[in-house]
Design a protein around this motif. Structure first.
Motif, PDB file in Angstrom:
ATOM      1  N   THR A  51       0.887  -1.144   0.083  1.00 55.77           N
ATOM      2  CA  THR A  51       0.037  -0.108   0.035  1.00 55.77           C
ATOM      3  C   THR A  51       0.825   1.290  -0.077  1.00 55.77           C
ATOM      4  O   THR A  51       2.152   1.056   0.122  1.00 55.77           O
ATOM      5  N   ASP A  52       0.389   2.563   0.190  1.00 55.41           N
ATOM      6  CA  ASP A  52       1.102   3.659   0.315  1.00 55.41           C
ATOM      7  C   ASP A  52       2.137   3.641   1.329  1.00 55.41           C
ATOM      8  O   ASP A  52       1.801   3.021   2.553  1.00 55.41           O
ATOM      9  N   GLY A  53       3.365   3.860   1.102  1.00 52.59           N
ATOM     10  CA  GLY A  53       4.418   3.966   2.048  1.00 52.59           C
ATOM     11  C   GLY A  53       5.269   2.545   2.316  1.00 52.59           C
ATOM     12  O   GLY A  53       5.884   2.595   2.993  1.00 52.59           O
ATOM     13  N   PHE A  54       4.724   1.501   1.695  1.00 53.03           N
ATOM     14  CA  PHE A  54       5.259   0.387   1.957  1.00 53.03           C
ATOM     15  C   PHE A  54       6.427   0.313   1.366  1.00 53.03           C
ATOM     16  O   PHE A  54       7.451  -0.696   1.760  1.00 53.03           O
ATOM     17  N   PHE A  55       7.133   1.008   0.271  1.00 47.58           N
ATOM     18  CA  PHE A  55       8.125   0.634  -0.258  1.00 47.58           C
ATOM     19  C   PHE A  55       9.472   0.772   0.823  1.00 47.58           C
ATOM     20  O   PHE A  55      10.410   0.127   0.716  1.00 47.58           O
ATOM     21  N   SER A  56       9.382   1.709   1.894  1.00 53.26           N
ATOM     22  CA  SER A  56      10.263   1.919   2.838  1.00 53.26           C
ATOM     23  C   SER A  56      10.482   0.635   3.794  1.00 53.26           C
ATOM     24  O   SER A  56      11.435   0.343   4.215  1.00 53.26           O
ATOM     25  N   VAL A  57       9.290  -0.007   3.876  1.00 51.46           N
ATOM     26  CA  VAL A  57       9.037  -1.345   4.623  1.00 51.46           C
ATOM     27  C   VAL A  57       9.930  -2.192   3.980  1.00 51.46           C
ATOM     28  O   VAL A  57      10.397  -3.024   4.771  1.00 51.46           O
ATOM     29  N   VAL A  58       9.606  -2.374   2.750  1.00 55.61           N
ATOM     30  CA  VAL A  58      10.634  -3.324   1.689  1.00 55.61           C
ATOM     31  C   VAL A  58      11.854  -2.997   1.993  1.00 55.61           C
ATOM     32  O   VAL A  58      12.759  -3.923   2.291  1.00 55.61           O
ATOM     33  N   GLY A  59      12.425  -1.757   1.988  1.00 55.26           N
ATOM     34  CA  GLY A  59      13.967  -1.609   2.450  1.00 55.26           C
ATOM     35  C   GLY A  59      14.280  -1.953   3.627  1.00 55.26           C
ATOM     36  O   GLY A  59      15.494  -2.406   3.628  1.00 55.26           O
TER      37      GLY A  59
END
Length: 136
Positions: A51-59
């Protein structure tokens, strides 16, 4: 917004063509490579979490807290760049209108560096006033 700033560039036809093609390549690479790395490194069960903002969690899951912070900082810098581009465009539109006599001549004033000082100040002030009134 490129058309608004074309008057400030030497040989805009030649320069903008190179800039647009170069930017498209850089943007595609900047999005595609991390996206492929992120989707390839995580199990397919995490698809519902995207969802929105999940890419930093992936990082964070791939590289740890330093990558999480790095991605968030990069997103913040990107947003500041978009804001600057929009403000520059707006202020040069005010400058052009003043040069055509459509609004007061004070908006034609430029600093020593050639930036339309009063146009920038007015654009920023108006944006702040209207953004505050929308929140209320």
């Amino acid at each position: 917004m490129a058309s608004t700033l074309a008057g400030e560039v030497e040989e805009p036809t030649k320069t903008f063509r190179k800039a647009v093609f170069g930017a498209v390549g850089l943007v595609m690479g900047a999005y595609l490579i991390p996206l492929l790395a992120g989707t390839g490194a995580l199990p397919s069960e995490t698809v519902r979490e995207w969802t929105d903002g999940f890419f930093s969690v992936v990082g964070d899951r791939i590289g740890g807290p330093w990558l999480h912070v790095w991605i968030q900082a990069a997103a913040a810098m990107s947003n500041m760049g978009l804001f600057e581009a929009k403000m520059s465009s707006d202020s040069f539109q005010l400058l052009g209108m003043a040069e055509m006599g459509m609004i007061p001549a004070i908006f034609m004033h430029r600093s020593l560096h050639g930036t339309p000082t009063y146009s920038i100040l007015y654009s920023d002030t108006a944006r702040r006033i209207f953004s505050v009134s929308k929140e209320n």
